[in-house]
Scaffold this motif. Sequence first.
Motif, PDB file in Angstrom:
ATOM      1  N   ALA A 174      60.594  32.989   2.500  1.00 25.41           N
ATOM      2  CA  ALA A 174      60.653  33.415   3.905  1.00 25.41           C
ATOM      3  C   ALA A 174      61.478  34.675   4.112  1.00 25.41           C
ATOM      4  CB  ALA A 174      61.254  32.286   4.751  1.00 25.41           C
ATOM      5  N   PHE A 175      62.228  35.109   3.096  1.00 23.05           N
ATOM      6  CA  PHE A 175      63.262  36.121   3.296  1.00 23.05           C
ATOM      7  C   PHE A 175      62.714  37.443   3.836  1.00 23.05           C
ATOM      8  CE2 PHE A 175      66.314  39.359   2.045  1.00 23.05           C
ATOM      9  CZ  PHE A 175      67.508  38.787   2.434  1.00 23.05           C
ATOM     10  N   GLY A 176      61.626  37.937   3.252  1.00 23.57           N
ATOM     11  CA  GLY A 176      61.099  39.230   3.674  1.00 23.57           C
ATOM     12  C   GLY A 176      60.731  39.260   5.139  1.00 23.57           C
ATOM     13  N   ALA A 177      60.007  38.242   5.592  1.00 20.57           N
ATOM     14  CA  ALA A 177      59.610  38.187   6.999  1.00 20.57           C
ATOM     15  C   ALA A 177      60.807  37.914   7.897  1.00 20.57           C
ATOM     16  CB  ALA A 177      58.556  37.101   7.193  1.00 20.57           C
TER      17      ALA A 177
ATOM     18  N   ASP B  43      50.437  31.740  12.000  1.00 21.82           N
ATOM     19  CA  ASP B  43      51.199  31.863  13.215  1.00 21.82           C
ATOM     20  C   ASP B  43      51.263  33.330  13.618  1.00 21.82           C
ATOM     21  OD1 ASP B  43      53.091  33.112  11.695  1.00 21.82           O
ATOM     22  OD2 ASP B  43      54.421  31.397  11.531  1.00 21.82           O
ATOM     23  N   HIS B  44      52.031  33.624  14.662  1.00 24.23           N
ATOM     24  CA  HIS B  44      52.021  34.982  15.215  1.00 24.23           C
ATOM     25  C   HIS B  44      52.893  35.957  14.468  1.00 24.23           C
ATOM     26  CE1 HIS B  44      50.494  33.084  19.170  1.00 24.23           C
ATOM     27  NE2 HIS B  44      49.550  33.280  18.289  1.00 24.23           N
ATOM     28  N   ARG B  45      53.384  35.530  13.311  1.00 22.70           N
ATOM     29  CA  ARG B  45      54.013  36.509  12.457  1.00 22.70           C
ATOM     30  C   ARG B  45      52.997  37.016  11.454  1.00 22.70           C
ATOM     31  NH1 ARG B  45      56.205  34.711   9.112  1.00 22.70           N
ATOM     32  NH2 ARG B  45      55.560  32.576   9.285  1.00 22.70           N
ATOM     33  N   THR B  46      51.852  36.361  11.375  1.00 25.84           N
ATOM     34  CA  THR B  46      50.752  36.599  10.433  1.00 25.84           C
ATOM     35  C   THR B  46      51.044  35.985   9.093  1.00 25.84           C
ATOM     36  OG1 THR B  46      51.393  38.645   9.328  1.00 25.84           O
ATOM     37  CG2 THR B  46      50.392  38.851  11.498  1.00 25.84           C
ATOM     38  N   ASP B  47      49.989  35.845   8.312  1.00 29.24           N
ATOM     39  CA  ASP B  47      50.096  35.194   7.013  1.00 29.24           C
ATOM     40  C   ASP B  47      50.083  36.221   5.903  1.00 29.24           C
ATOM     41  OD1 ASP B  47      48.552  31.926   6.829  1.00 29.24           O
ATOM     42  OD2 ASP B  47      50.601  32.575   6.552  1.00 29.24           O
TER      43      ASP B  47
ATOM     44  N   PHE C 254      60.416  25.243   7.917  1.00 29.32           N
ATOM     45  CA  PHE C 254      61.568  26.137   8.032  1.00 29.32           C
ATOM     46  C   PHE C 254      61.327  27.065   9.205  1.00 29.32           C
ATOM     47  CE2 PHE C 254      63.964  30.013   7.020  1.00 29.32           C
ATOM     48  CZ  PHE C 254      65.219  29.476   6.749  1.00 29.32           C
ATOM     49  N   LEU C 255      62.319  27.206  10.080  1.00 30.36           N
ATOM     50  CA  LEU C 255      62.205  28.050  11.260  1.00 30.36           C
ATOM     51  C   LEU C 255      62.968  29.350  11.055  1.00 30.36           C
ATOM     52  CD1 LEU C 255      61.298  25.296  12.433  1.00 30.36           C
ATOM     53  CD2 LEU C 255      62.504  25.900  14.532  1.00 30.36           C
ATOM     54  N   ALA C 256      62.345  30.472  11.429  1.00 24.93           N
ATOM     55  CA  ALA C 256      63.014  31.768  11.310  1.00 24.93           C
ATOM     56  C   ALA C 256      62.349  32.773  12.239  1.00 24.93           C
ATOM     57  CB  ALA C 256      62.996  32.242   9.863  1.00 24.93           C
ATOM     58  N   SER C 257      62.704  34.045  12.094  1.00 21.89           N
ATOM     59  CA  SER C 257      62.335  35.119  13.013  1.00 21.89           C
ATOM     60  C   SER C 257      60.850  35.162  13.345  1.00 21.89           C
ATOM     61  CB  SER C 257      62.746  36.464  12.409  1.00 21.89           C
ATOM     62  OG  SER C 257      64.076  36.438  11.961  1.00 21.89           O
ATOM     63  N   SER C 258      60.531  35.175  14.642  1.00 18.61           N
ATOM     64  CA  SER C 258      59.147  35.216  15.112  1.00 18.61           C
ATOM     65  C   SER C 258      58.677  36.643  15.350  1.00 18.61           C
ATOM     66  CB  SER C 258      59.010  34.412  16.405  1.00 18.61           C
ATOM     67  OG  SER C 258      57.733  34.592  16.985  1.00 18.61           O
ATOM     68  N   PHE C 259      57.533  37.003  14.766  1.00 15.36           N
ATOM     69  CA  PHE C 259      56.963  38.336  14.971  1.00 15.36           C
ATOM     70  C   PHE C 259      56.406  38.520  16.379  1.00 15.36           C
ATOM     71  CE2 PHE C 259      55.849  39.526  10.295  1.00 15.36           C
ATOM     72  CZ  PHE C 259      57.192  39.446   9.988  1.00 15.36           C
TER      73      PHE C 259
ATOM     74  N   ILE D 196      54.747  35.917  -0.897  1.00 19.76           N
ATOM     75  CA  ILE D 196      55.815  36.877  -0.552  1.00 19.76           C
ATOM     76  C   ILE D 196      55.319  38.322  -0.496  1.00 19.76           C
ATOM     77  CG2 ILE D 196      57.715  35.434  -1.389  1.00 19.76           C
ATOM     78  CD1 ILE D 196      57.613  37.010  -4.030  1.00 19.76           C
ATOM     79  N   PRO D 197      54.168  38.594   0.115  1.00 16.84           N
ATOM     80  CA  PRO D 197      53.663  39.974   0.133  1.00 16.84           C
ATOM     81  C   PRO D 197      54.571  40.940   0.880  1.00 16.84           C
ATOM     82  CG  PRO D 197      52.414  38.597   1.633  1.00 16.84           C
ATOM     83  CD  PRO D 197      53.286  37.670   0.848  1.00 16.84           C
ATOM     84  N   ILE D 198      55.185  40.488   1.971  1.00 17.57           N
ATOM     85  CA  ILE D 198      56.071  41.378   2.729  1.00 17.57           C
ATOM     86  C   ILE D 198      57.301  41.731   1.907  1.00 17.57           C
ATOM     87  CG2 ILE D 198      57.582  41.526   4.747  1.00 17.57           C
ATOM     88  CD1 ILE D 198      55.525  39.939   6.301  1.00 17.57           C
TER      89      ILE D 198
END
Length: 456
Positions: free
Chosen positions: A26-29, A451-455, A66-71, A185-187
Amino acid sequence: MSNIHSTEYNFRPKDALLGAQMLFVAFGALVLVPLLTGLDANVALFTAGAGTLVFQVITKGKVPVFLASSFAFIAPIIYGVQTWGIPATMCGLIGAGLLYVILSFLIRIYGSEMLRRVLPPIVTGPVIMVIGLILAPVAVHMAMGRSGDGGAWLVPNITAIIIAGAALLTTILASLLGKGWIKLIPILLGITVGYVTSLILDATGFSAAQQAAFDPGTLQNWTAPALVSFQKIADAPVLAIPNFTFPTWNLEAILFIIPVAIAPAIEHFGDVLAIGGISGKDYVKDPGIQNTLLGDGVATSLAACLGGPPNTTYSEVSGAVALTHAFNPAIMTWAAITAILLAFVGKLGAFLGTIPVPVMGGIMILLFGAITVIGINTLVRARTDLMLPRNLAIVAMILVFGIGGMSFDLVIVKLGGIGLAGIVGVILNLVLPCKDCDAPLPDEINPAAPDHRTDL
């Protein structure tokens, strides 16, 4: 059966490394949102960890997410920070979290069907599209080496395009061709390749040569001979308390940002269905969609109270759960603890601050385009007939109001942008008559939908 494959909560020290791996996915996003919006990355790490723990308490540790920053909130945060400052913007984000809470209680009373009738795809789809399209100029400016508003040069144009291209191409190829952990982990890979490319350009003297010959024209010239400076890292303490920012009251920010929460609140259903399909449990019934939405809302408001971005469930982490069959929700507790501990590493935040702007710009081109496509796909999945006069009017008003910059000054508050577009869409959907709307609602929730951060 191994304990990590069990869906029962079982907190064990030996699962700490697996939890850290989940955070790595999740780190990159997670850090991309604060890097794009001007928020503190260490605060985002802390609020992601704290938000996940709060979510687990509310859902009784039953859901391995896991919950984190929403795009979804990038555009309103950028606008809010530029217009009202970070504290006032945080006030608006608290309101967004409280909307989740209100919706969770409405679901308890009336059931989830009420929410789907008030906020159907004909509203949520165009709102998602606006979120992506409204920031398209910012992505292009940054990829070309300018500031987000396009008013100043940060990196010479040719250098910026090389870096942005490397980051963008890596992200696309990892998404398309990656297997196993690489596809998750593409981002992070895109940021890494863009950063390494910047270091190579500095080491070969290419950056300095381009900067010396660069003509900024009429724009301000903030370029430098080197793309990456490690002085910030050297000056930063090893351990430091995150730079928490506390909210200040601003009604205008609240009314602007709250409608943005409509889209991720609806998509929350799909996220919960997706992780349920992966683990083989029906989380919509137990702990209940009303509790998962409540947990997401409280986590988002908590994050905003400390200066962090809103939280959302991470589909990359759900993908990692599917890959490892690590269904034990306690593993996400370890991921949350790891995030909180990393938040106090001062040099980590300083390192993230050295990432050149074109790296972010390259990824943003794909990111904001993908968000727009998700909005289109929302309409496609629902088989929405856009030629019906009612549907055409709703979509047209949302898109033009949102992208065109329509605003209304209501004396005590000014409504505009995404917020106004969302409110207009909801109102039109409720008041416009529809003689062709008596058919059963299509199933707009696809468990595999991102989700709205994209996959990416």
